[in-house]
Motif scaffolding. Structure first.
Motif, mmCIF file in Angstrom:
data_model
loop_
_atom_site.group_PDB
_atom_site.id
_atom_site.type_symbol
_atom_site.label_atom_id
_atom_site.label_comp_id
_atom_site.label_asym_id
_atom_site.label_seq_id
_atom_site.Cartn_x
_atom_site.Cartn_y
_atom_site.Cartn_z
ATOM 1 N N ASN A 129 34.942 37.842 50.044
ATOM 2 C CA ASN A 129 36.066 38.705 50.418
ATOM 3 C C ASN A 129 37.335 37.884 50.676
ATOM 4 O O ASN A 129 37.349 37.012 51.553
ATOM 5 N N PRO A 130 38.416 38.154 49.942
ATOM 6 C CA PRO A 130 39.641 37.364 50.108
ATOM 7 C C PRO A 130 40.591 37.906 51.171
ATOM 8 O O PRO A 130 41.660 37.330 51.390
ATOM 9 N N GLU B 78 34.969 47.765 50.689
ATOM 10 C CA GLU B 78 35.287 48.556 49.499
ATOM 11 C C GLU B 78 36.517 48.006 48.795
ATOM 12 O O GLU B 78 36.562 47.948 47.560
ATOM 13 N N LYS B 79 37.508 47.602 49.567
ATOM 14 C CA LYS B 79 38.720 47.037 48.971
ATOM 15 C C LYS B 79 38.388 45.801 48.146
ATOM 16 O O LYS B 79 38.938 45.595 47.055
ATOM 17 N N HIS B 80 37.487 44.981 48.667
ATOM 18 C CA HIS B 80 37.056 43.781 47.941
ATOM 19 C C HIS B 80 36.285 44.145 46.672
ATOM 20 O O HIS B 80 36.590 43.663 45.579
ATOM 21 N N LEU B 81 35.298 45.028 46.802
ATOM 22 C CA LEU B 81 34.416 45.346 45.680
ATOM 23 C C LEU B 81 35.089 46.194 44.606
ATOM 24 O O LEU B 81 34.641 46.198 43.449
ATOM 25 N N MET B 82 36.153 46.898 44.956
ATOM 26 C CA MET B 82 36.831 47.742 43.977
ATOM 27 C C MET B 82 37.488 46.945 42.854
ATOM 28 O O MET B 82 37.917 47.510 41.847
ATOM 29 N N ALA B 83 37.535 45.628 42.997
ATOM 30 C CA ALA B 83 38.036 44.790 41.908
ATOM 31 C C ALA B 83 37.061 44.746 40.737
ATOM 32 O O ALA B 83 37.432 44.358 39.626
ATOM 33 N N ASP B 84 35.809 45.147 40.983
ATOM 34 C CA ASP B 84 34.776 45.160 39.943
ATOM 35 C C ASP B 84 34.688 46.566 39.342
ATOM 36 O O ASP B 84 34.458 47.540 40.066
ATOM 37 N N PRO B 85 34.842 46.696 38.022
ATOM 38 C CA PRO B 85 34.726 48.016 37.381
ATOM 39 C C PRO B 85 33.390 48.693 37.653
ATOM 40 O O PRO B 85 33.317 49.930 37.708
#
Length: 464
Positions: free
Chosen positions: A274-275, A412-419
């Protein structure tokens, strides 16, 4: 569909990165080891093993020590590794970044491997230095973690040499975060800051949380191994607490395996950590030494509370019902960790899960954990009858629940970068039983509010 909701053929659920089988394999291994540990003396005596082999004068009846607890983690992990490689064949997935059909010559990758090893060893050195500087790692339960790490450190150091060289021969892109960090340290020009940053975050996650997880492995394991089953007879509270302890043992052992085995051949490596600072803040305040919850901490919510067991002590039926609910919630929590298989870890992306309880909601662990806390503590009820203390307790627990909501949103904000996660989140909004129920309640609330506003507006109009 196993442990999930019915299939919607017109809107199929996205495929999960982990199978049901790997978690079940680990669970079976965990149960077998606990049974073995509870009957250790009988098994060893039956095999004719002398107690001196284990350093005992007399063979103990049960093996409840901390090293046996850690061996339980190892046994559980090996079972999941075996299932992952033999049945799921995860090592052949393209997501590993490995091409087994095109090995490179050792001479062609040796320089890359040397730089990567430099970066890896420097990372471990920094983590070891931080362990040494932070006093809490050398007191209490953390001492066990330091013992384990100190024992395995030489094997890890020397074993990393053949492992890195072997793996680099098959990696499609061997220049990973460790290489970029090593290149930066070596003064090379073609390293990337984003790769170094992700490498640092990934190892910060592993270094911080693995020490904590290893430190709490012996506690619950020892309780289960020492448990006298005769004390459970006719005691619903004792039965509930024993089952809850068992569920937490499952959670802790699976999570520890997850932090240990972040390996590409197992497709369990950390894709990204997580960035976002908010994600780290929300997570770290839930773990020692930064934890805000608990006795003596700012967010202690059980001041003067009787708890469910004392409150319902004179109502056996209520005790049984309440205990069953709490066991069920803890089971959901443990299940939410178990289905990760080899991949559990906070603040990381290691593949998207869509099966098990994640077919019902995106955050089953947080929901079940918070529901457990509210029902187990009943914070608004106090022994003294003080309404002020009850309000304060309830308000504090509400803040804790809000923190977990915050954690969920940052994840969710982090993982939403993955389609893949985008597809899962969209599917969950359309099909997830819990999101649908929540959305329905919100819609009903909004509809009632609009109706109420319309009636008020009509009533406020002057009569003609």
């Amino acid at each position: 569909m196993m442990f999930g909701i019915g299939k919607n053929r017109s809107d199929p659920r996205p495929k999960s990165a982990v199978s049901h089988g790997v978690g079940l394999a680990g669970l079976v291994a965990l149960i077998i080891w606990i049974i073995f540990s509870r009957n250790f003396g009988m098994v060893m005596n039956g095999l004719g093993v002398a107690p001196q082999v284990f350093g005992f004068d007399v063979m103990p009846e049960r093996a409840d020590g901390r090293y046996f607890a850690f061996l339980c983690v190892v046994f559980c992990g090996l079972a999941m590794v075996a299932w992952s490689l033999i049945v799921d064949k995860v090592h052949r997935r393209s997501s590993t970044g490995i091409d087994w059909a095109k090995p490179k010559k050792i001479a062609d990758i040796m320089e890359t491997s040397q730089i990567k090893l430099a970066g890896l060893w420097a990372t471990w050195g920094i983590i070891a230095g931080l362990y040494g500087l932070c006093r809490w790692y050398w007191d209490g339960q953390y001492l066990f973690s330091m013992e384990v790490f100190s024992f395995f450190a030489p094997f890890l150091f020397f074993g990393s040499i053949p492992y890195v060289i072997w793996l680099d021969r098959y990696l499609v892109k061997p220049r990973d975060g460790a290489w970029h960090f090593g290149a930066m340290l070596c003064g090379l020009k073609d390293w990337e800051g984003s790769e170094v940053a992700n490498h640092a975050r990934s190892w910060a996650v592993k270094g911080f949380f693995l020490a904590f997880m290893v430190s709490i492995v012996p506690g619950g394991f020892g309780e289960l191994v020492r448990l006298d089953l005769a004390t459970l007879a006719g005691n619903p509270v004792a039965i509930a607490f024993a089952l809850i302890t068992g569920m937490f043992v499952v959670d802790v052992h699976f999570a520890t395996v997850g932090y240990l085995l972040t390996m590409k051949p197992l497709d369990a490596h950390i894709r990204t950590a997580n960035p976002y600072l908010a994600g780290w803040l929300a997570a770290l305040m839930c773990y020692p030494p930064f934890i805000l919850m608990g006795n003596g901490r700012p967010l202690h919510y059980e001041v003067d509370t009787p708890g469910w067991a004392n409150l319902f002590a004179n109502s056996p039926t209520v005790l049984i019902i309440w205990g069953t609910i709490l066991v069920f919630l803890t089971g959901i929590y443990a299940w939410a960790t178990m289905v990760f298989g080899l991949r559990f870890s906070n603040l990381t992306h290691r593949g998207i899960l869509t099966h098990g309880p994640y077919g019902w909601t995106k955050h089953p662990a947080y929901l079940s954990k918070n529901a457990f806390w509210w029902l187990a503590s009943l914070p608004f009820i106090t022994n003294s009858g003080s309404w002020a203390e009850g309000v304060r307790n309830a308000a504090i627990l509400a803040v804790i629940s809000a923190i977990y909501y915050w954690r969920a949103r940052t994840e969710e904000k982090h993982l939403m970068a993955d389609p893949d996660y985008q597809a899962y989140a969209a599917w969950m909004d359309r099909n997830g039983p819990i999101p649908l129920a929540i959305n329905k309640l919100l819609s009903l609330f909004k509809r009632n509010r609009k109706t109420s506003d319309a009636l008020q507006a009509e009533a406020s109009q002057p009569a003609e």
